[in-house]
Structure formats: C-alpha cells, structure tokens
Design a protein around this motif. Structure first.
Motif, PDB file in Angstrom:
ATOM      1  N   ASP A  74      -6.619  -1.384  -2.941  1.00 55.01           N
ATOM      2  CA  ASP A  74      -5.817  -2.581  -2.676  1.00 55.01           C
ATOM      3  C   ASP A  74      -6.446  -3.802  -3.343  1.00 55.01           C
ATOM      4  O   ASP A  74      -7.487  -3.708  -3.992  1.00 55.01           O
ATOM      5  N   GLU A  75      -5.793  -4.943  -3.197  1.00 57.42           N
ATOM      6  CA  GLU A  75      -6.247  -6.169  -3.866  1.00 57.42           C
ATOM      7  C   GLU A  75      -7.656  -6.595  -3.454  1.00 57.42           C
ATOM      8  O   GLU A  75      -8.351  -7.256  -4.211  1.00 57.42           O
ATOM      9  N   SER A  76      -8.084  -6.222  -2.263  1.00 57.53           N
ATOM     10  CA  SER A  76      -9.422  -6.607  -1.801  1.00 57.53           C
ATOM     11  C   SER A  76     -10.495  -5.620  -2.268  1.00 57.53           C
ATOM     12  O   SER A  76     -11.673  -5.817  -2.001  1.00 57.53           O
ATOM     13  N   ASP A 133       0.834  -1.202   0.000  1.00 56.66           N
ATOM     14  CA  ASP A 133       0.000   0.000   0.000  1.00 56.66           C
ATOM     15  C   ASP A 133       0.870   1.254   0.000  1.00 56.66           C
ATOM     16  O   ASP A 133       0.616   2.203  -0.743  1.00 56.66           O
TER      17      ASP A 133
END
Length: 50
Positions: free
Chosen positions: A34-36, A3
C-alpha cells in the motif's frame, strides 16, 4: 486504487502469468504494497513448486 482492487488485479496478473507460462521460478511471487509501504497481499505464482 483500494487495497481490495489492487489485490484483485494482482490475482488477475497471477492467472495471466500461469496461463502464458505454465512453469517458472518456484519462488516467484506478486506482492501488493500500500501507499504507506505495508504489504497487504502476497501470492506465489507457482504454488506447489516449492
């Protein structure tokens, strides 16, 4: 990419856009997700214009 690294890169992009085009759409922002899918950073490119 972490991040923190993504945020640092986004700040570099903001600086580059500001240097190359001193005026632009006042609502233009760079957002780091972010990836989520969670937003971790948002920065207005032309602060003070809106």
């Amino acid at each position: 990419m972490s991040d923190g690294a993504a945020i640092a890169h986004s700040k570099s992009l903001v600086d580059k856009v500001r240097r190359e085009k001193s005026k632009g759409h006042p609502e233009l922002r760079i957002v780091v997700i972010d990836e989520s899918g969670r937003e971790v950073h948002r920065e207005q490119i032309y602060p003070g214009d809106s």
